[in-house]
Design an enzyme around this catalytic site. Structure first.
Site, mmCIF file in Angstrom:
data_model
loop_
_atom_site.group_PDB
_atom_site.id
_atom_site.type_symbol
_atom_site.label_atom_id
_atom_site.label_comp_id
_atom_site.label_asym_id
_atom_site.label_seq_id
_atom_site.Cartn_x
_atom_site.Cartn_y
_atom_site.Cartn_z
ATOM 1 C CG HIS A 203 -8.560 19.767 9.390
ATOM 2 N ND1 HIS A 203 -7.307 20.104 8.947
ATOM 3 C CD2 HIS A 203 -9.192 19.164 8.363
ATOM 4 C CE1 HIS A 203 -7.187 19.699 7.690
ATOM 5 N NE2 HIS A 203 -8.308 19.115 7.317
ATOM 6 C CD GLU A 450 -5.574 17.615 -0.706
ATOM 7 O OE1 GLU A 450 -6.311 18.341 -0.032
ATOM 8 O OE2 GLU A 450 -5.341 16.429 -0.410
ATOM 9 C CG ASP A 474 -4.725 20.936 2.180
ATOM 10 O OD1 ASP A 474 -4.170 21.635 3.039
ATOM 11 O OD2 ASP A 474 -5.271 19.846 2.444
HETATM 12 C C1 PEP Z 1 -9.193 20.239 1.112
HETATM 13 O O1 PEP Z 1 -7.983 20.363 1.321
HETATM 14 O O2 PEP Z 1 -9.874 21.082 0.495
HETATM 15 C C2 PEP Z 1 -9.925 19.061 1.617
HETATM 16 C C3 PEP Z 1 -11.164 18.827 1.278
HETATM 17 O O3 PEP Z 1 -9.274 18.241 2.485
HETATM 18 P P1 PEP Z 1 -9.000 18.606 4.007
HETATM 19 O O4 PEP Z 1 -9.777 19.858 4.328
HETATM 20 O O5 PEP Z 1 -9.429 17.444 4.841
HETATM 21 O O6 PEP Z 1 -7.529 18.825 4.029
HETATM 22 MG MG MG Z 2 -6.870 18.691 2.016
#
Ligand code: PEP
Ligand code: MG
Length: 591
Positions: A203, A450, A474
């Site tokens: 993140h 995901e 994910d």
């Molecule tokens: C993902 O998992 O692709 C997504 C968009 O959510 P995040 O990156 O916030 O987990």
């Molecule tokens: Mg995600």
């Protein structure tokens, strides 16, 4: 001497600036910039702390029992000397004066400089004096924390924009940066960043991309090799950091920087061009945002809505006090109003894994909790374990729908029992709002796909949801069993893996066949290497960081979906899907 540090390229471009090492010392202190008019009082704060510590040391010496070993008195004299030495308080003052660091940050930056000098000393006795300097600095920091002012703790609040000119731009170098702290950096002065840990879709990397600044993560030794104030070049395309570059290298990178600016200006001209393929298919290019204030950048970039509002960022940096219904409602309403009638997809909190509520880096979180948090109580699992909090968020989101088009998105759904619980909670909240005559609009409910289990049973999910959005970050992590935040396995994190592509293809095909909306909101959506393949699979809705919209639009405008669709099977079957897709883009779809 110039050195190179290699890491993982996560956010493109070139940044050239002076290194700011954050929280690299053993002492965790607040880091923020003080405004020009506060510099004098910040220096006065440092001097006041120095005077108190000086009196403290005097007092200790005075009160020492007569039979105390004389080395103790000598040590206090050494500490007194260190305290008044120009290389400590004098040099710290320079950090405050020239860089506008707060006193604690300036002190720890200077400690870093001195510690390295001591480490380089030949003489063992002198090398050991480092511990004395550290003790004196600790006394000063303790004293500063007693004074009125900012609370200790990294980045206690947003640093004000720096209001002094002339100095080189600053780049952030750290072992790791918690997502919560990245949000603070988002509004600060850094033009690039480097971390020792992290992966392409951790993140921290995602926030860097949303800031549209060059970044390299997983650079292992960077925060040890780079020194405070070193001049560094971050090559965000190659994943390389060049420390103290030679003049020739520097000039080369300055040239690259100028070219990037020109290229961006060219792409910017596409901002308001509708994204339609050569064969006439309209493609929806949406924005991913973290805070309501990001909506402005989304509109500016030409997004036709928000495809992912990661609401969890509203819940971070709260020192344990979560936002209540009204505060959340205001944030969602602000985003909806700012988007001027365009749809806003609000995802319920995705707390847990590498986005803990507390200010913790992914590594600290792992150390603290031991187990793998990515497989634990995260996202909808967390929400369903806190039902009243979940309903509060649902109420806030529904209330915001009275101000524009809102879609509700649920992260990490994998079980039909979860689907039932979600639907029950949504109907209960609708009922509550009806009973109290609170208005709300028509809100579609969607699921993030995901987890491989969700992709595999997509047909069943589609019976319950109005739309789905594929979270490829994910989906890759869970399909390949690769922790997205762990640089040790980052080389195995492969969006081109045939298993990932198959799940993605299946999800898009099924949703299209059932007439349900389908979007991709993971990082793949904003990566031009995948645009043709995704279009060929039938995807017509992409959600990404605003800064990526123009380059994806350029690919869409040059694509012919009929040719791309015919070639998808070839890419899926290829031994090297990445190479096959590149060929496809070059020779058939995109001209
Ligand atoms: C993902 O998992 O692709 C997504 C968009 O959510 P995040 O990156 O916030 O987990
Ligand atoms: Mg995600």
């Amino acid at each position: 001497m110039s050195i190179q540090v290699f890491g993982i390229a996560v956010s493109r471009g070139v940044a050239i600036g002076r290194a700011v090492l954050v929280a690299s010392s053993r002492i965790d202190v607040a880091h923020y910039f003080v405004a020009t008019e506060q510099v004098a009082s910040e220096i006065a704060r440092l001097h006041a702390a120095r005077d108190v510590v000086s009196a403290e040391l005097e007092g200790l010496k005075r009160d020492m029992p007569a039979d105390a070993p004389h080395e103790l008195a000598a040590l206090l004299d050494v500490h007194q000397m260190i305290l008044h030495d120009e290389s400590l308080t004098g040099a710290t003052q320079v950090w405050i004066d020239e860089r506008h660091y707060n006193a604690e940050w300036a002190l720890s930056a200077q400690l870093e400089v001195l510690a390295r000098q001591f480490d380089d000393m030949e003489d063992a006795y002198l090398r050991e004096r480092k511990a004395d300097v550290e003790q004196v600095v600790e006394r000063l920091l303790r004293q500063l924390s007693h004074q009125a002012g900012r609370a200790a703790g990294a980045m206690a609040s947003a640093p004000p924009a720096r209001d002094f000119g002339g100095a080189d731009p600053l780049v952030l170098v750290a072992n790791d940066v918690a997502p919560a702290d990245m949000m603070q950096f988002k509004r600060s002065v850094f033009i690039g960043f480097v971390t020792d840990v992290g992966g392409r879709t951790s993140h921290t990397a995602i926030v860097a991309r949303s800031m549209d600044i060059p970044a390299v993560v997983g650079a292992r030794e960077a925060s040890r090799l780079i020194r405070q104030d070193d001049l560094i070049v971050i090559d965000g395309d190659a994943g390389v950091v060049i420390v103290n570059p030679s003049d020739i290298v520097l000039e080369e990178y300055r040239f690259r920087q100028r070219q990037i600016v020109l290229e961006r200006a060219r792409l910017d001209r596409l901002r308001h061009t509708p994204a339609v393929t050569l064969d006439g298919h309209a493609v929806e290019l949406l924005a991913n945002i973290e805070l309501p204030a990001d909506a402005a950048a989304a509109l500016e970039a030409g997004a036709v809505g928000v495809g992912l509002f990661r609401s969890e960022f509203l819940f971070m940096n709260r020192e344990g006090v979560l936002p209540g219904e009204d505060e959340q409602f205001e944030a969602y309403r602000d985003a909806v109003v700012a988007m001027r009638g365009l749809p806003v997809t609000i995802r319920t909190v995705d707390i847990g894994a590498d986005k803990p509520l507390e200010r913790m880096s992914a590594q600290e979180h792992r150390n603290e909790h031991g187990l793998n948090p990515a497989l634990g109580l995260r996202a909808i699992r967390w929400s369903l374990s806190e039902p009243s909090m979940f309903r509060q968020q649902l109420r806030a989101i529904l209330r915001a729908s009275a101000y524009g088009k809102v879609r509700l998105l649920i992260p990490m759904v994998a079980q039909l029992a979860e689907v039932r619980a979600i639907m029950e909670a949504v109907s209960r909240v609708r009922q509550q709002l009806d009973d109290t005559a609170v208005s709300y609009g028509r809100v579609e409910v969607g699921a993030m796909i995901e987890i491989p289990a969700a992709a595999l049973m997509i047909e069943r999910f589609l019976r319950h949801f109005d739309f789905v959005s594929v979270g490829t970050n994910d989906l890759i992590q869970y399909t390949l069993a690769i922790d997205r935040a762990d640089q040790a396995v980052a080389h195995l994190y492969d969006p081109w893996h045939p298993a990932v592509l198959q799940l993605l293809h299946q999800t898009i095909k099924s949703a299209n066949a059932h007439g349900r909306g389908v979007s991709v909101c993971g990082e793949m959506a904003g990566d031009p290497a995948f645009t043709e393949l995704l279009l060929g699979m039938g995807l017509r809705s992409f959600s990404m960081h605003p800064a990526q919209i123009s380059s994806i639009k350029q690919r869409v405008l040059r694509a012919d979906t009929r040719q791309l669709a015919a070639a998808v099977a070839m890419v899926l079957d290829a031994a090297d899907p990445a190479a096959a897709a590149a060929e496809l883009a070059a020779s058939r779809g995109a001209r």
